[in-house]
Design a protein around this motif. Structure first.
Motif, PDB file in Angstrom:
ATOM      1  N   LEU A  84       0.840  -1.181  -0.003  1.00  0.00           N
ATOM      2  CA  LEU A  84       0.079   0.097  -0.081  1.00  0.00           C
ATOM      3  C   LEU A  84       0.857   1.330   0.044  1.00  0.00           C
ATOM      4  CD1 LEU A  84      -2.693  -1.112   2.471  1.00  0.00           C
ATOM      5  CD2 LEU A  84      -2.886  -0.656   0.059  1.00  0.00           C
ATOM      6  N   TYR A  85       1.906   1.182   0.720  1.00  0.00           N
ATOM      7  CA  TYR A  85       2.709   2.367   0.870  1.00  0.00           C
ATOM      8  C   TYR A  85       3.501   2.554  -0.541  1.00  0.00           C
ATOM      9  CZ  TYR A  85       7.074   5.184   1.866  1.00  0.00           C
ATOM     10  OH  TYR A  85       8.099   6.041   2.161  1.00  0.00           O
ATOM     11  N   GLU A  86       4.115   1.489  -1.229  1.00  0.00           N
ATOM     12  CA  GLU A  86       4.715   1.754  -2.220  1.00  0.00           C
ATOM     13  C   GLU A  86       3.799   2.152  -3.325  1.00  0.00           C
ATOM     14  OE1 GLU A  86       7.916  -1.360  -3.585  1.00  0.00           O
ATOM     15  OE2 GLU A  86       6.355  -1.590  -4.795  1.00  0.00           O
ATOM     16  N   ASN A  87       2.500   1.577  -3.431  1.00  0.00           N
ATOM     17  CA  ASN A  87       1.490   2.200  -4.564  1.00  0.00           C
ATOM     18  C   ASN A  87       0.970   3.451  -4.368  1.00  0.00           C
ATOM     19  OD1 ASN A  87      -1.602   2.049  -5.307  1.00  0.00           O
ATOM     20  ND2 ASN A  87      -0.244   1.294  -6.664  1.00  0.00           N
ATOM     21  N   THR A  88       1.011   3.981  -3.190  1.00  0.00           N
ATOM     22  CA  THR A  88       0.633   5.517  -3.105  1.00  0.00           C
ATOM     23  C   THR A  88       1.601   6.198  -2.970  1.00  0.00           C
ATOM     24  OG1 THR A  88      -1.234   4.494  -1.511  1.00  0.00           O
ATOM     25  CG2 THR A  88      -0.502   6.749  -1.286  1.00  0.00           C
ATOM     26  N   ALA A  89       2.907   6.068  -2.581  1.00  0.00           N
ATOM     27  CA  ALA A  89       4.099   6.869  -2.735  1.00  0.00           C
ATOM     28  C   ALA A  89       4.310   6.906  -4.378  1.00  0.00           C
ATOM     29  CB  ALA A  89       5.312   6.288  -2.006  1.00  0.00           C
ATOM     30  N   LEU A  90       3.975   6.011  -5.245  1.00  0.00           N
ATOM     31  CA  LEU A  90       4.302   6.064  -6.709  1.00  0.00           C
ATOM     32  C   LEU A  90       3.220   6.974  -6.936  1.00  0.00           C
ATOM     33  CD1 LEU A  90       5.352   2.547  -7.846  1.00  0.00           C
ATOM     34  CD2 LEU A  90       6.432   4.681  -8.000  1.00  0.00           C
ATOM     35  N   GLY A  91       1.920   6.995  -6.471  1.00  0.00           N
ATOM     36  CA  GLY A  91       0.752   7.662  -6.925  1.00  0.00           C
ATOM     37  C   GLY A  91       1.073   9.229  -6.644  1.00  0.00           C
ATOM     38  N   TYR A  92       1.706   9.520  -5.597  1.00  0.00           N
ATOM     39  CA  TYR A  92       2.087  10.821  -5.006  1.00  0.00           C
ATOM     40  C   TYR A  92       3.058  11.408  -5.853  1.00  0.00           C
ATOM     41  CZ  TYR A  92       4.021  14.285  -1.742  1.00  0.00           C
ATOM     42  OH  TYR A  92       4.495  15.443  -1.275  1.00  0.00           O
ATOM     43  N   ALA A  93       4.329  10.644  -6.344  1.00  0.00           N
ATOM     44  CA  ALA A  93       5.263  10.925  -7.309  1.00  0.00           C
ATOM     45  C   ALA A  93       4.566  11.325  -8.787  1.00  0.00           C
ATOM     46  CB  ALA A  93       6.161  10.118  -7.609  1.00  0.00           C
ATOM     47  N   THR A 165      11.427  -4.457  -0.066  1.00  0.00           N
ATOM     48  CA  THR A 165      12.311  -3.218   0.471  1.00  0.00           C
ATOM     49  C   THR A 165      11.523  -2.065   0.530  1.00  0.00           C
ATOM     50  OG1 THR A 165      13.688  -2.589  -1.255  1.00  0.00           O
ATOM     51  CG2 THR A 165      14.405  -4.341  -0.119  1.00  0.00           C
ATOM     52  N   ASP A 166      12.029  -1.035   1.248  1.00  0.00           N
ATOM     53  CA  ASP A 166      11.300   0.406   1.040  1.00  0.00           C
ATOM     54  C   ASP A 166      11.701   1.225   0.274  1.00  0.00           C
ATOM     55  OD1 ASP A 166       9.388  -0.750   3.093  1.00  0.00           O
ATOM     56  OD2 ASP A 166      10.393   0.223   4.766  1.00  0.00           O
ATOM     57  N   GLN A 167      12.990   0.653  -0.626  1.00  0.00           N
ATOM     58  CA  GLN A 167      13.710   1.717  -1.371  1.00  0.00           C
ATOM     59  C   GLN A 167      12.941   2.519  -2.488  1.00  0.00           C
ATOM     60  OE1 GLN A 167      16.898  -0.685  -2.974  1.00  0.00           O
ATOM     61  NE2 GLN A 167      18.066  -0.274  -1.053  1.00  0.00           N
ATOM     62  N   LEU A 168      11.999   1.650  -3.038  1.00  0.00           N
ATOM     63  CA  LEU A 168      11.430   2.405  -4.156  1.00  0.00           C
ATOM     64  C   LEU A 168      10.144   3.390  -3.539  1.00  0.00           C
ATOM     65  CD1 LEU A 168      10.221   2.696  -6.958  1.00  0.00           C
ATOM     66  CD2 LEU A 168       8.759   0.356  -6.751  1.00  0.00           C
ATOM     67  N   ALA A 169       9.453   2.787  -2.517  1.00  0.00           N
ATOM     68  CA  ALA A 169       8.471   3.630  -1.786  1.00  0.00           C
ATOM     69  C   ALA A 169       9.022   5.161  -1.587  1.00  0.00           C
ATOM     70  CB  ALA A 169       7.618   2.858  -0.832  1.00  0.00           C
ATOM     71  N   ASP A 170      10.221   4.832  -0.541  1.00  0.00           N
ATOM     72  CA  ASP A 170      10.710   5.910  -0.063  1.00  0.00           C
ATOM     73  C   ASP A 170      11.276   7.048  -1.112  1.00  0.00           C
ATOM     74  OD1 ASP A 170      10.474   5.011   2.591  1.00  0.00           O
ATOM     75  OD2 ASP A 170      12.405   4.172   2.693  1.00  0.00           O
ATOM     76  N   ALA A 171      11.727   6.333  -2.151  1.00  0.00           N
ATOM     77  CA  ALA A 171      12.339   7.228  -3.372  1.00  0.00           C
ATOM     78  C   ALA A 171      11.341   7.941  -3.929  1.00  0.00           C
ATOM     79  CB  ALA A 171      13.218   6.182  -4.283  1.00  0.00           C
ATOM     80  N   ALA A 172      10.136   7.087  -4.257  1.00  0.00           N
ATOM     81  CA  ALA A 172       8.968   7.626  -4.885  1.00  0.00           C
ATOM     82  C   ALA A 172       8.537   8.975  -4.030  1.00  0.00           C
ATOM     83  CB  ALA A 172       7.921   6.885  -5.127  1.00  0.00           C
ATOM     84  N   TYR A 173       8.240   8.871  -2.607  1.00  0.00           N
ATOM     85  CA  TYR A 173       7.768   9.503  -1.760  1.00  0.00           C
ATOM     86  C   TYR A 173       8.370  10.684  -1.650  1.00  0.00           C
ATOM     87  CZ  TYR A 173       6.382  12.063   2.376  1.00  0.00           C
ATOM     88  OH  TYR A 173       5.818  13.042   3.289  1.00  0.00           O
ATOM     89  N   ALA A 174      10.011  10.651  -1.821  1.00  0.00           N
ATOM     90  CA  ALA A 174      10.965  11.952  -1.752  1.00  0.00           C
ATOM     91  C   ALA A 174      10.753  12.528  -2.933  1.00  0.00           C
ATOM     92  CB  ALA A 174      12.345  11.322  -1.523  1.00  0.00           C
ATOM     93  N   TYR A 175      10.351  12.047  -4.076  1.00  0.00           N
ATOM     94  CA  TYR A 175      10.169  12.613  -5.463  1.00  0.00           C
ATOM     95  C   TYR A 175       8.928  13.455  -5.427  1.00  0.00           C
ATOM     96  CZ  TYR A 175       9.498  13.829 -10.142  1.00  0.00           C
ATOM     97  OH  TYR A 175       9.131  14.407 -11.436  1.00  0.00           O
TER      98      TYR A 175
END
Length: 199
Positions: A84-93, A165-175
């Motif tokens: 959920l976090y990864e998908n939503t972070a990508l949506g945010y980016a 891992t949280d790498q993709l989610a964290d990177a997308a969130y930072a973007y």
């Protein structure tokens, strides 16, 4: 007389902000789930000695069983909150970059538009994030956005790979955070130069 206070930009920034807020909530939930999984890890906890006899069955260790059941439950929760976090972070980016791209094209969208599937998941990918950096100045964050977009794309697992891992989610969130600041910068700049007035 032109409308000097159009309301498209507050609703657009609210739309981007709510995507970020959703990602923050899910990041927190994922952190809690990961902590809960760690606290119930049977390999970490000293087992309580003691058996329970069960008629017509082997004796059982209630404490061990409880730890294994909790561990399984929390691992499922951790995996689900990660997705959920990864998908939503990508949506945010994707949403923040799309909003920036729309403003750069002199459009006036009221909300971010993102595709979703029947389960409510955003159907976006890391490499589908619009590359807005070539159209931006250094002050607007062009270099940071380019670097962060490259990082997001590099973190996306290859087809068939399942990485937890949280790498993709964290990177997308930072973007998403940086793109949101860029959007606010563009709107402030447009407001200061009279570009927000209805034409």
């Amino acid at each position: 007389m032109p409308d000097i206070a159009p309301d498209w930009h507050p609703s657009l920034t609210d739309s981007v902000y709510t995507l970020g807020a959703a990602a923050r909530e899910l990041r927190t939930a994922h952190s809690h789930a990961r902590h809960a999984a760690w606290t119930a890890d049977p390999a970490r906890i000293v087992p309580v000695v003691g058996l329970l006899t069960v008629p017509d069955a082997e004796p059982v260790r209630p404490h061990d069983e409880a730890l294994w059941q909790l561990s399984d439950l929390y691992m499922v929760l951790e995996h689900h909150t990660h997705e959920l976090y990864e998908n939503t972070a990508l949506g945010y980016a994707h949403g923040a970059a799309s909003a920036v791209a729309a403003v750069l094209r002199s459009e006036r969208p009221r909300h971010v538009e993102l595709p979703r599937d029947r389960n409510g998941n955003y159907t976006v990918t890391a490499d589908g994030i619009p590359d807005v950096s070539p159209s931006l100045t250094r002050d607007a964050g062009s270099a940071e956005l380019a670097d962060l977009r490259a990082r997001v794309i590099a973190c996306e697992p290859a087809d068939g790979e399942e990485e937890f891992t949280d790498q993709l989610a964290d990177a997308a969130y930072a973007y998403g955070e940086r793109a949101e600041r860029t959007l606010q910068h563009l709107i402030r700049f447009a407001d200061a130069h009279g570009f927000l007035q209805a034409g």
